[in-house]
Motif scaffolding. Structure first.
Motif, PDB file in Angstrom:
ATOM      1  N   GLU A  25       0.711  -1.306  -0.157  1.00  0.00           N
ATOM      2  CA  GLU A  25       0.053  -0.269   0.034  1.00  0.00           C
ATOM      3  C   GLU A  25       0.970   1.053   0.023  1.00  0.00           C
ATOM      4  OE1 GLU A  25      -2.364  -0.446   3.363  1.00  0.00           O
ATOM      5  OE2 GLU A  25      -3.788  -1.737   2.394  1.00  0.00           O
ATOM      6  N   ARG A  26       1.984   1.151   0.248  1.00  0.00           N
ATOM      7  CA  ARG A  26       2.854   2.099   0.149  1.00  0.00           C
ATOM      8  C   ARG A  26       4.282   2.080  -0.371  1.00  0.00           C
ATOM      9  NH1 ARG A  26      -0.934   4.258   1.604  1.00  0.00           N
ATOM     10  NH2 ARG A  26      -1.321   5.589   3.409  1.00  0.00           N
ATOM     11  N   ALA A  27       4.981   3.160  -0.928  1.00  0.00           N
ATOM     12  CA  ALA A  27       6.157   2.993  -1.562  1.00  0.00           C
ATOM     13  C   ALA A  27       7.203   2.323  -0.588  1.00  0.00           C
ATOM     14  CB  ALA A  27       6.779   4.209  -2.073  1.00  0.00           C
ATOM     15  N   GLU A  28       7.246   2.748   0.381  1.00  0.00           N
ATOM     16  CA  GLU A  28       7.965   2.019   1.671  1.00  0.00           C
ATOM     17  C   GLU A  28       7.686   2.418   3.101  1.00  0.00           C
ATOM     18  OE1 GLU A  28      11.796   5.297   2.239  1.00  0.00           O
ATOM     19  OE2 GLU A  28      12.070   3.714   0.398  1.00  0.00           O
ATOM     20  N   LEU A  29       7.851   1.457   3.839  1.00  0.00           N
ATOM     21  CA  LEU A  29       7.407   1.907   5.509  1.00  0.00           C
ATOM     22  C   LEU A  29       8.579   1.306   6.206  1.00  0.00           C
ATOM     23  CD1 LEU A  29       3.694  -0.065   5.099  1.00  0.00           C
ATOM     24  CD2 LEU A  29       4.590   2.727   5.227  1.00  0.00           C
ATOM     25  N   ASP A  33       6.073   1.212  11.154  1.00  0.00           N
ATOM     26  CA  ASP A  33       4.830   1.468  10.475  1.00  0.00           C
ATOM     27  C   ASP A  33       4.165   0.323   9.986  1.00  0.00           C
ATOM     28  OD1 ASP A  33       5.241   4.285  10.296  1.00  0.00           O
ATOM     29  OD2 ASP A  33       6.385   4.291   8.409  1.00  0.00           O
ATOM     30  N   ARG A  37       0.310  -1.014  10.869  1.00  0.00           N
ATOM     31  CA  ARG A  37      -0.460  -1.139   9.832  1.00  0.00           C
ATOM     32  C   ARG A  37      -0.807  -2.612   9.904  1.00  0.00           C
ATOM     33  NH1 ARG A  37      -1.296   2.194   5.572  1.00  0.00           N
ATOM     34  NH2 ARG A  37      -0.426   4.395   5.857  1.00  0.00           N
ATOM     35  N   ALA A  69      10.382  -2.238   1.375  1.00  0.00           N
ATOM     36  CA  ALA A  69       9.612  -2.077   0.169  1.00  0.00           C
ATOM     37  C   ALA A  69       9.070  -3.287  -0.593  1.00  0.00           C
ATOM     38  CB  ALA A  69      10.279  -1.162  -0.955  1.00  0.00           C
TER      39      ALA A  69
END
Length: 268
Positions: A25-29, A33, A37, A69
């Motif tokens: 869901e995100r480019a990187e965490l 995070d 999540r 990622a």
């Protein structure tokens, strides 16, 4: 939205699946995070992300803090599935090798625990198509000289299982005779299958009807498959008899039918 549980079918744990979905869901965490999540305990998230990286599902990027990622699922999941398939094959081969080794080791113990007069020493009773198919394939693999089959519907083995059951003895040059009734040959797929094996040495003859399924291996072992009389879907009980006298008597019945049967393709 994909349920994380679906990814566990590829060998991921529930935490790994949840973490991978969060990363998509995100480019990187960061690890914090991901933990927030995916609802993963903070003390577990590093192990989970490390496992995902080892399985090729995420990449770690150096920084302060360190970030992670996701790898494109179009490639990562297919590779994961192939690796899981290979692992299952290896596991199956190892299990089969273990079973054979243990059978060789435990066989003398089994024989020693039974007297020569024990009637169960030479009789096996099997129920369920999976057990019957497995035992039939093992008997076909163990045959050394000949196989004689009396085949009548409904079939227990699938077409692929029948192909393995018959090709193994034929591939070793054994004498293989199949006595089929009109019910078998009325099935186009089965008739074509039998025709496919004739060039390999299978001899097929037909009779109008047969009372039950029977296979005789090396004139020493007999497999009888009997359909349960109860209604509903066909159910079978099979009996394996390791007795030359019984094999000889049933062999005489087979020879009597064989002599009166018509070669496949000829009119009666």
């Amino acid at each position: 939205m994909i349920d994380a549980q679906e990814l566990t079918g590829l060998g991921l744990t529930s935490y790994e699946a949840a973490a991978y979905l969060a990363l998509l869901e995100r480019a990187e965490l960061t690890s914090a995070d991901v933990a927030a999540r995916a609802a993963i305990p903070r003390q577990r998230v590093y192990d989970v992300l490390g496992s995902l990286a080892a399985k090729g599902l995420c990449l770690a990027r150096d920084g302060a803090p360190r970030a992670f990622a996701a790898v494109d699922p179009a490639t990562a999941l297919e590779l994961l599935a192939r690796e899981r398939e290979a692992a299952l094959v290896r596991q199956g081969e190892a299990g089969l090798a273990l079973a054979r080794r243990l059978a060789d080791s435990l066989g003398p113990l089994f024989a020693a625990g039974r007297g020569e007069t024990d009637p169960l020493a030479y009789v096996e009773v099997l129920s369920g198509p999976r057990r019957i198919a497995g035992r039939a394939l093992a008997l076909a693999e163990g045959a050394k000289v000949s196989v004689a089959s009396a085949i009548t519907p409904p079939m227990i083995l699938s077409l692929e299982q029948n192909r393995a059951f018959m090709r193994v003895p034929l591939g070793r040059g054994l004498s293989y005779r199949a006595l089929c009734d009109d019910g078998v040959l009325a099935d186009r797929a089965l008739a074509a299958f039998l025709g496919e094996l004739r060039p390999l040495g299978l001899t097929v003859r037909r009779v109008p009807a047969l009372p039950l399924k029977m296979q005789i291996f090396d004139d020493e072992v007999v497999l009888l498959s009997m359909q349960d009389p109860a209604g509903g879907a066909p159910r079978f009980t099979a009996v394996v008899i390791h007795n030359r006298g019984v094999a000889s008597m049933l062999g005489l019945a087979f020879e009597h039918l064989w002599q009166g049967a018509s070669p496949l393709g000829e009119e009666r």
